[in-house]
Design an enzyme around this catalytic site. Structure first.
Site, short mmCIF file in Angstrom:
data_model
loop_
_atom_site.label_atom_id
_atom_site.label_comp_id
_atom_site.label_asym_id
_atom_site.label_seq_id
_atom_site.Cartn_x
_atom_site.Cartn_y
_atom_site.Cartn_z
N ASP A 244 0.85 -1.19 0.00
CA ASP A 244 0.00 0.00 0.00
C ASP A 244 0.89 1.25 0.00
O ASP A 244 1.90 1.32 0.70
CB ASP A 244 -0.90 0.00 1.25
CG ASP A 244 -2.06 0.97 1.10
OD1 ASP A 244 -3.22 0.52 0.99
OD2 ASP A 244 -1.80 2.21 1.10
N GLN B 177 -14.34 2.57 1.09
CA GLN B 177 -13.70 2.05 -0.13
C GLN B 177 -13.42 3.21 -1.07
O GLN B 177 -14.31 4.01 -1.38
CB GLN B 177 -14.60 1.01 -0.82
CG GLN B 177 -13.91 0.37 -2.03
CD GLN B 177 -14.75 -0.72 -2.70
OE1 GLN B 177 -15.92 -0.93 -2.36
NE2 GLN B 177 -14.16 -1.38 -3.68
N HIS C 260 -10.34 -5.63 -3.16
CA HIS C 260 -9.01 -5.88 -2.61
C HIS C 260 -9.08 -6.21 -1.14
O HIS C 260 -10.01 -5.80 -0.44
CB HIS C 260 -8.07 -4.68 -2.84
CG HIS C 260 -8.63 -3.38 -2.36
ND1 HIS C 260 -9.53 -2.63 -3.10
CD2 HIS C 260 -8.45 -2.69 -1.21
CE1 HIS C 260 -9.85 -1.54 -2.44
NE2 HIS C 260 -9.22 -1.55 -1.27
P1 AMP Z 1 -9.72 1.27 0.17
O1 AMP Z 1 -9.79 2.60 0.84
O2 AMP Z 1 -10.11 0.09 1.03
O3 AMP Z 1 -10.43 1.26 -1.16
O4 AMP Z 1 -8.17 1.02 -0.09
C1 AMP Z 1 -7.48 1.60 -1.15
C2 AMP Z 1 -6.03 1.61 -0.75
O5 AMP Z 1 -5.25 1.81 -1.91
C3 AMP Z 1 -5.64 2.72 0.23
O6 AMP Z 1 -5.12 2.16 1.43
C4 AMP Z 1 -4.56 3.52 -0.53
O7 AMP Z 1 -3.51 3.95 0.31
C5 AMP Z 1 -4.09 2.51 -1.56
N1 AMP Z 1 -3.53 3.05 -2.79
C6 AMP Z 1 -4.01 4.08 -3.53
N2 AMP Z 1 -3.24 4.28 -4.62
C7 AMP Z 1 -2.24 3.33 -4.57
C8 AMP Z 1 -1.14 3.02 -5.39
N3 AMP Z 1 -0.87 3.69 -6.53
N4 AMP Z 1 -0.33 2.00 -5.03
C9 AMP Z 1 -0.57 1.32 -3.88
N5 AMP Z 1 -1.62 1.55 -3.07
C10 AMP Z 1 -2.44 2.56 -3.39
#
Ligand code: AMP
Ligand code: ZN
Length: 115
Positions: free
Chosen positions: A31, A95, A101
């Site tokens: 992440d 989300q 995920h």
């Molecule tokens: P959610 O809020 O459960 O949809 O989780 C999305 C997650 O994706 C968050 O914890 C972000 O920090 C992570 N995220 C967003 N962009 C990226 C990226 N380019 N690479 C890795 N993680 C990311």
């Protein structure tokens, strides 16, 4: 594959991620904004928006994400201490990326409340 989807683009390699696991069914990467020493996102390579979009036939794939999480927890050395698996679903749950995920979070004592 959905062109506009961030995680589809990480799966395809179009956007760089810190990939820690990849096979023909699933990809896992760190992440970008970790909340604990280990914070990995595990995604199916197939685009599915969220738990709400699951269909009959997705059971094997979704179950497999848990197996990948278990293996990654071992390689991260957090199996003994324990870890948390979270799948936020929809806006009330926070989300932000609409490609299903599983967060694998560990390496510290969890303080975060569940709701
Ligand atoms: P959610 O809020 O459960 O949809 O989780 C999305 C997650 O994706 C968050 O914890 C972000 O920090 C992570 N995220 C967003 N962009 C990226 C990226 N380019 N690479 C890795 N993680 C990311
Ligand atoms: Zn996607």
């Amino acid at each position: 594959m959905t062109d506009a989807c961030l995680f589809c683009r990480i799966v395809s390699g179009e956007i760089k991620g810190t990939i820690v696991f990849r096979d023909d069914q699933a990809t896992a990467f760190r992440d970008i904004n970790p909340v604990a020493p280990t914070h990995i996102l595990i995604v199916p390579n197939k685009h599915i928006e969220s738990v709400s979009a699951l269909e009959r036939g997705d059971e094997q794939l979704i179950g497999y994400l848990f197996t990948v999480a278990s293996q990654l927890a071992k390689s991260e050395g957090i199996t003994k201490g324990g870890y948390r698996l979270i799948t936020n679903t929809g806006s009330d749950a926070g989300q932000t990326v609409f490609h299903i995920h599983m967060h694998l979070i560990g390496g510290q004592r969890m303080k975060h409340p569940m709701g």
